[in-house]
Every structure is written in C-alpha cells, then in structure tokens.
Design a protein around this motif. Structure first.
Motif, PDB file in Angstrom:
ATOM      1  N   THR A 111       0.816  -1.332  -0.037  1.00  0.00           N
ATOM      2  CA  THR A 111       0.178   0.019   0.010  1.00  0.00           C
ATOM      3  C   THR A 111       0.756   1.213  -0.118  1.00  0.00           C
ATOM      4  O   THR A 111       1.831   1.346   0.700  1.00  0.00           O
ATOM      5  CB  THR A 111      -1.023   0.166   1.246  1.00  0.00           C
ATOM      6  OG1 THR A 111      -0.153   0.064   2.299  1.00  0.00           O
ATOM      7  CG2 THR A 111      -1.832  -1.251   1.110  1.00  0.00           C
ATOM      8  N   ILE A 112       0.546   2.366  -0.821  1.00  0.00           N
ATOM      9  CA  ILE A 112       1.606   3.492  -1.152  1.00  0.00           C
ATOM     10  C   ILE A 112       0.767   4.498  -0.800  1.00  0.00           C
ATOM     11  O   ILE A 112      -0.335   5.042  -1.727  1.00  0.00           O
ATOM     12  CB  ILE A 112       2.051   3.407  -2.591  1.00  0.00           C
ATOM     13  CG1 ILE A 112       3.080   2.089  -2.523  1.00  0.00           C
ATOM     14  CG2 ILE A 112       2.932   4.713  -2.809  1.00  0.00           C
ATOM     15  CD1 ILE A 112       3.342   1.697  -3.966  1.00  0.00           C
ATOM     16  N   ALA A 113       0.879   5.424   0.000  1.00  0.00           N
ATOM     17  CA  ALA A 113       0.148   6.713   0.363  1.00  0.00           C
ATOM     18  C   ALA A 113       0.823   7.772  -0.385  1.00  0.00           C
ATOM     19  O   ALA A 113       2.209   8.346  -0.045  1.00  0.00           O
ATOM     20  CB  ALA A 113       0.086   6.968   1.856  1.00  0.00           C
ATOM     21  N   LEU A 114       0.343   8.288  -1.163  1.00  0.00           N
ATOM     22  CA  LEU A 114       1.259   9.326  -1.897  1.00  0.00           C
ATOM     23  C   LEU A 114       1.518  10.702  -1.225  1.00  0.00           C
ATOM     24  O   LEU A 114       2.537  11.186  -1.377  1.00  0.00           O
ATOM     25  CB  LEU A 114       0.344   9.746  -3.294  1.00  0.00           C
ATOM     26  CG  LEU A 114       0.292   8.475  -4.496  1.00  0.00           C
ATOM     27  CD1 LEU A 114      -0.640   9.135  -5.669  1.00  0.00           C
ATOM     28  CD2 LEU A 114       1.597   7.789  -4.797  1.00  0.00           C
ATOM     29  N   ALA A 115       0.814  10.785  -0.282  1.00  0.00           N
ATOM     30  CA  ALA A 115       1.290  12.170   0.510  1.00  0.00           C
ATOM     31  C   ALA A 115       2.642  11.831   1.404  1.00  0.00           C
ATOM     32  O   ALA A 115       2.984  12.818   1.953  1.00  0.00           O
ATOM     33  CB  ALA A 115       0.170  12.389   1.543  1.00  0.00           C
ATOM     34  N   ASP A 116       2.867  10.617   1.122  1.00  0.00           N
ATOM     35  CA  ASP A 116       4.180  10.376   1.824  1.00  0.00           C
ATOM     36  C   ASP A 116       5.317  11.012   1.302  1.00  0.00           C
ATOM     37  O   ASP A 116       6.522  11.213   1.634  1.00  0.00           O
ATOM     38  CB  ASP A 116       4.331   8.926   2.166  1.00  0.00           C
ATOM     39  CG  ASP A 116       3.540   8.289   3.263  1.00  0.00           C
ATOM     40  OD1 ASP A 116       3.073   8.939   3.810  1.00  0.00           O
ATOM     41  OD2 ASP A 116       3.673   6.988   3.337  1.00  0.00           O
ATOM     42  N   ALA A 117       5.053  11.595   0.199  1.00  0.00           N
ATOM     43  CA  ALA A 117       6.202  12.144  -1.020  1.00  0.00           C
ATOM     44  C   ALA A 117       6.506  13.637  -0.292  1.00  0.00           C
ATOM     45  O   ALA A 117       7.520  14.093  -0.740  1.00  0.00           O
ATOM     46  CB  ALA A 117       5.607  12.165  -2.448  1.00  0.00           C
ATOM     47  N   LEU A 118       5.744  13.745   0.663  1.00  0.00           N
ATOM     48  CA  LEU A 118       5.861  15.457   0.936  1.00  0.00           C
ATOM     49  C   LEU A 118       6.253  15.490   2.373  1.00  0.00           C
ATOM     50  O   LEU A 118       5.967  14.713   3.127  1.00  0.00           O
ATOM     51  CB  LEU A 118       4.337  16.174   0.751  1.00  0.00           C
ATOM     52  CG  LEU A 118       3.520  15.798  -0.533  1.00  0.00           C
ATOM     53  CD1 LEU A 118       2.192  16.355  -0.311  1.00  0.00           C
ATOM     54  CD2 LEU A 118       4.287  16.568  -1.518  1.00  0.00           C
ATOM     55  N   ALA A 119       6.933  16.720   2.420  1.00  0.00           N
ATOM     56  CA  ALA A 119       7.654  17.009   3.933  1.00  0.00           C
ATOM     57  C   ALA A 119       6.502  17.746   4.839  1.00  0.00           C
ATOM     58  O   ALA A 119       5.661  18.213   4.134  1.00  0.00           O
ATOM     59  CB  ALA A 119       8.998  17.894   3.595  1.00  0.00           C
ATOM     60  N   PRO A 120       6.638  17.710   6.129  1.00  0.00           N
ATOM     61  CA  PRO A 120       5.658  18.404   6.714  1.00  0.00           C
ATOM     62  C   PRO A 120       5.678  19.961   6.548  1.00  0.00           C
ATOM     63  O   PRO A 120       4.443  20.485   6.728  1.00  0.00           O
ATOM     64  CB  PRO A 120       6.555  18.264   8.332  1.00  0.00           C
ATOM     65  CG  PRO A 120       7.140  16.795   7.972  1.00  0.00           C
ATOM     66  CD  PRO A 120       7.710  16.871   6.882  1.00  0.00           C
ATOM     67  N   SER A 121       6.714  20.693   5.992  1.00  0.00           N
ATOM     68  CA  SER A 121       6.470  21.774   5.796  1.00  0.00           C
ATOM     69  C   SER A 121       5.701  22.289   4.523  1.00  0.00           C
ATOM     70  O   SER A 121       5.408  23.255   4.532  1.00  0.00           O
ATOM     71  CB  SER A 121       7.965  22.515   5.421  1.00  0.00           C
ATOM     72  OG  SER A 121       8.714  21.805   4.576  1.00  0.00           O
ATOM     73  N   ASP A 122       5.423  21.223   3.774  1.00  0.00           N
ATOM     74  CA  ASP A 122       4.585  21.171   2.385  1.00  0.00           C
ATOM     75  C   ASP A 122       3.128  21.516   2.852  1.00  0.00           C
ATOM     76  O   ASP A 122       2.310  21.787   2.160  1.00  0.00           O
ATOM     77  CB  ASP A 122       4.714  19.950   1.708  1.00  0.00           C
ATOM     78  CG  ASP A 122       5.938  19.984   0.991  1.00  0.00           C
ATOM     79  OD1 ASP A 122       6.837  21.050   0.735  1.00  0.00           O
ATOM     80  OD2 ASP A 122       6.609  18.961   0.683  1.00  0.00           O
ATOM     81  N   LEU A 123       2.839  20.740   4.071  1.00  0.00           N
ATOM     82  CA  LEU A 123       1.462  20.476   4.420  1.00  0.00           C
ATOM     83  C   LEU A 123       0.735  21.668   5.098  1.00  0.00           C
ATOM     84  O   LEU A 123       1.462  22.361   5.709  1.00  0.00           O
ATOM     85  CB  LEU A 123       1.476  19.343   5.281  1.00  0.00           C
ATOM     86  CG  LEU A 123       1.775  18.023   4.522  1.00  0.00           C
ATOM     87  CD1 LEU A 123       1.788  16.710   5.281  1.00  0.00           C
ATOM     88  CD2 LEU A 123       0.959  17.533   3.297  1.00  0.00           C
ATOM     89  N   ILE A 124      -0.660  21.830   5.022  1.00  0.00           N
ATOM     90  CA  ILE A 124      -1.444  22.805   5.833  1.00  0.00           C
ATOM     91  C   ILE A 124      -2.172  22.137   6.971  1.00  0.00           C
ATOM     92  O   ILE A 124      -2.648  20.930   6.569  1.00  0.00           O
ATOM     93  CB  ILE A 124      -2.447  23.394   4.899  1.00  0.00           C
ATOM     94  CG1 ILE A 124      -1.806  24.154   3.604  1.00  0.00           C
ATOM     95  CG2 ILE A 124      -3.256  24.241   5.666  1.00  0.00           C
ATOM     96  CD1 ILE A 124      -2.619  24.640   2.597  1.00  0.00           C
ATOM     97  N   THR A 125      -1.940  22.585   8.214  1.00  0.00           N
ATOM     98  CA  THR A 125      -2.584  21.949   9.346  1.00  0.00           C
ATOM     99  C   THR A 125      -3.963  22.758   9.782  1.00  0.00           C
ATOM    100  O   THR A 125      -4.058  23.917   9.161  1.00  0.00           O
ATOM    101  CB  THR A 125      -1.810  21.966  10.517  1.00  0.00           C
ATOM    102  OG1 THR A 125      -1.426  23.434  10.854  1.00  0.00           O
ATOM    103  CG2 THR A 125      -0.543  21.308  10.469  1.00  0.00           C
ATOM    104  N   SER A 126      -4.717  22.115  10.300  1.00  0.00           N
ATOM    105  CA  SER A 126      -6.117  22.856  10.659  1.00  0.00           C
ATOM    106  C   SER A 126      -6.546  22.653  11.995  1.00  0.00           C
ATOM    107  O   SER A 126      -6.599  21.607  12.486  1.00  0.00           O
ATOM    108  CB  SER A 126      -7.199  22.156   9.555  1.00  0.00           C
ATOM    109  OG  SER A 126      -8.424  22.695  10.093  1.00  0.00           O
ATOM    110  N   LYS A 127      -6.680  23.481  12.676  1.00  0.00           N
ATOM    111  CA  LYS A 127      -7.200  23.644  14.307  1.00  0.00           C
ATOM    112  C   LYS A 127      -8.419  22.962  14.200  1.00  0.00           C
ATOM    113  O   LYS A 127      -8.931  22.476  15.204  1.00  0.00           O
ATOM    114  CB  LYS A 127      -7.161  25.283  14.698  1.00  0.00           C
ATOM    115  CG  LYS A 127      -5.448  25.773  15.095  1.00  0.00           C
ATOM    116  CD  LYS A 127      -5.832  26.897  15.585  1.00  0.00           C
ATOM    117  CE  LYS A 127      -4.198  27.657  15.528  1.00  0.00           C
ATOM    118  NZ  LYS A 127      -4.407  28.934  16.097  1.00  0.00           N
TER     119      LYS A 127
END
Length: 310
Positions: A111-127
């Motif tokens: 199983t391959i999650a494509l979001a694993d290609a991204l660094a934490p700094s690439d991502l947007i968090t949400s409160k």
C-alpha cells in the motif's frame, strides 16, 4: 488397485489444473502488466499517465464520489487484496478505508500513500480538524509534481525492468504541470487581489489558495463528514456581505444544499450572492471529458472561479 491409483492420479491432475486457472485470474498473470488499484480519480489519472501501457489501473472511485465518505464493497476489498499494489492519497482523506489498508499491511500487501512524498513543511494543518493535515494536496501543482516523481519511483521499485519508462513519463508530465502553473497564475493575475475570496462547500481549496493567492473559506471543515451548522452559515454570510463577494461555489462531490442555504442567508440580509458554478474538488469530472483529467480539471476550476469573481 490400479483403478485406485488411476483415480488418485486423476484427482491430482484436476487439483493442479484448478491451481493453474486460479493463478491466471490475476491481472499481472493475464496481461503481463503490473496490477494497480487506486482510490480517487486524481490518483487514477496520475497512475495512468505515469504507468502508461505497462500498468493495469483499476480505480475504486468515480466522478462525483466523495472519498471522505467512501466505503469499500466486497468487490473493492477483493480488488485491493489481489492487486500488486494499492496507491492512495493518505492524510485520512479515505477515512473509511483506513482499517482495510491496515489489514493489507499486516498481510504484507503493498500500500502506497502518495502524501508520503511530501515534507511536513509542505502540508497545511487545521485547528478545526483536530490538528490533522489538510489532505487535499493535489490542489498545489508544485506538490503534485513531487507526487508525480514519487509515483514513478514507487512503480520503478515494483517493476525495475520498466523503471526508465516510468521516469520518462513522469518527467514529461512534470513539464506539463509546470506549464499549467504558469498559465493559471496568468489567469488569476487579471483578478484584483481584493476579489480573490473563494467560498466553497467544504475546505478543499486551501492548497489552491496558498498556491494562487486566494483567501479560502469552506462552509464545512476539511472532511465532508462534518455538517455545517446554523452559526457557520450566518458567520459566513456576514463575511460575504462585508467583503462584497460576488459568487460562491458548489462542489461536484458535495451536496449543494449547504451552499444554497448560505445563499439564502445572504439574501435574508438584503444582499445577493451568485452561485458561480460547480467546482471539482474531491473528484475529477466524467471520464472522456477535459475535466476528467487532472490538467483539465485544474484549468476548468481556475477559469470558473476567476470568471465568477470578476
């Protein structure tokens, strides 16, 4: 005794014959291609582009399907467990498939999650969504470029003999994505900054907003599993009036009743806001149409938004 031995011999032949037929049931054995199952339409499109004619792609979800709420059928589970690999988004986008993916990993299925290609700094968090990352990463073209190359690397690992082919497809597609980003920035540049307020049914467009310079507000949260309340509608109606927003947008994979309720709430305060059109958020358009591809969907969405907000 001879008849008994013959009967045993015949039974063994039948068993072996049955085994051979069963072995041929898999896509890989029947066509010689890598057998891949994908979840969302965006990922299906990507695997077809990068995998080309060397990969047999089966997509679980179709146009208009909401991945947040999607539940696997018995047939889906069979596809997932018999494929050579499963490519999915991750970041809890396919929330109701998480248990299935965990069972697959315990049975050593790929199983391959494509979001694993991204660094934490690439991502947007949400409160608003318990601190989780926003899963709608395909709306930032730069991130989709990273995911494209990651997809080629993963296919190459599964099928080393065709590694050069996968990488060549990914690089060619990377160039198309880069051109798309340049073109869409030019499209948005005609819209004054104060008009770049994008209001949709749920928070699917934050990466789009970050990439192209829009303030984005969704009536529901990151997941369509959460319902918008009366207070949410009233608060957003006030924002629309305050910022003189000309149009709000329906999403193809989300019921339009919430946006219609928002439009009515604005009207109740003696103001008008148009429904600017339907955007493709969690799913592409119909197969065989321009919007049925990632490139066509992104172009259509951007043009629809800009034209409605002018």
């Amino acid at each position: 005794m001879k008849m008994k031995n013959f009967a045993i011999f015949l039974a063994v032949l039948l068993v072996l014959g049955g085994c051979k037929v069963k072995k041929k049931e898999g896509v890989e054995n029947r066509t010689g291609k890598l057998s891949v199952v994908t979840t969302t339409t965006m990922i299906t499109d990507l695997l077809k582009v990068v995998g080309g004619d060397r990969v047999e792609v089966q997509g679980l979800m179709g146009s208009g399907v909401d991945p947040h709420l999607y539940k696997a059928s018995e047939g889906d589970v069979n596809k997932l467990f018999t494929a050579d690999a499963v490519f999915y988004n991750g970041l809890h986008l396919e929330g109701k498939l998480v248990d299935v993916f965990e069972k697959m990993r315990r049975r050593n299925r790929v199983t391959i999650a494509l979001a694993d290609a991204l660094a934490p700094s690439d991502l947007i968090t949400s409160k608003e969504f318990a601190g989780n990352h926003d899963p709608h990463v395909w709306f930032d073209i730069n991130l989709w470029e990273k995911i494209t190359l990651y997809t080629a690397e993963k296919l190459s690992g599964l099928d080393p003999a065709n590694a050069d082919y996968y990488m060549a497809n990914a690089k060619a597609y990377h160039e198309k994505l880069a051109k798309l980003l340049v073109d869409m920035k030019k499209e948005v540049a005609v819209l004054p900054e104060e008009k770049r307020v994008l209001i949709t049914a749920h928070d699917a467009f934050n990466y789009f907003g970050r990439s192209l310079g829009f303030e984005v507000v969704g009536l529901q949260g990151l997941s369509t599993a959460t319902e918008a309340g009366v207070k949410d509608v009233r608060k957003l109606a006030e924002l629309i009036i305050d910022k003189k927003v000309k149009a709000i947008f329906v999403e193809s994979s989300v019921p339009k009743r919430t946006i219609e309720a928002l439009q009515a709430a604005v009207k109740d305060q003696n103001h008008n806001v148009n429904i600017g059109g339907t955007l493709y958020s969690d799913a592409l358009g119909n197969a065989g149409t321009p919007e049925g591809t990632y490139l066509g969907m992104y172009k259509y969405n951007t043009e629809t938004i800009v034209n409605a907000l002018r």
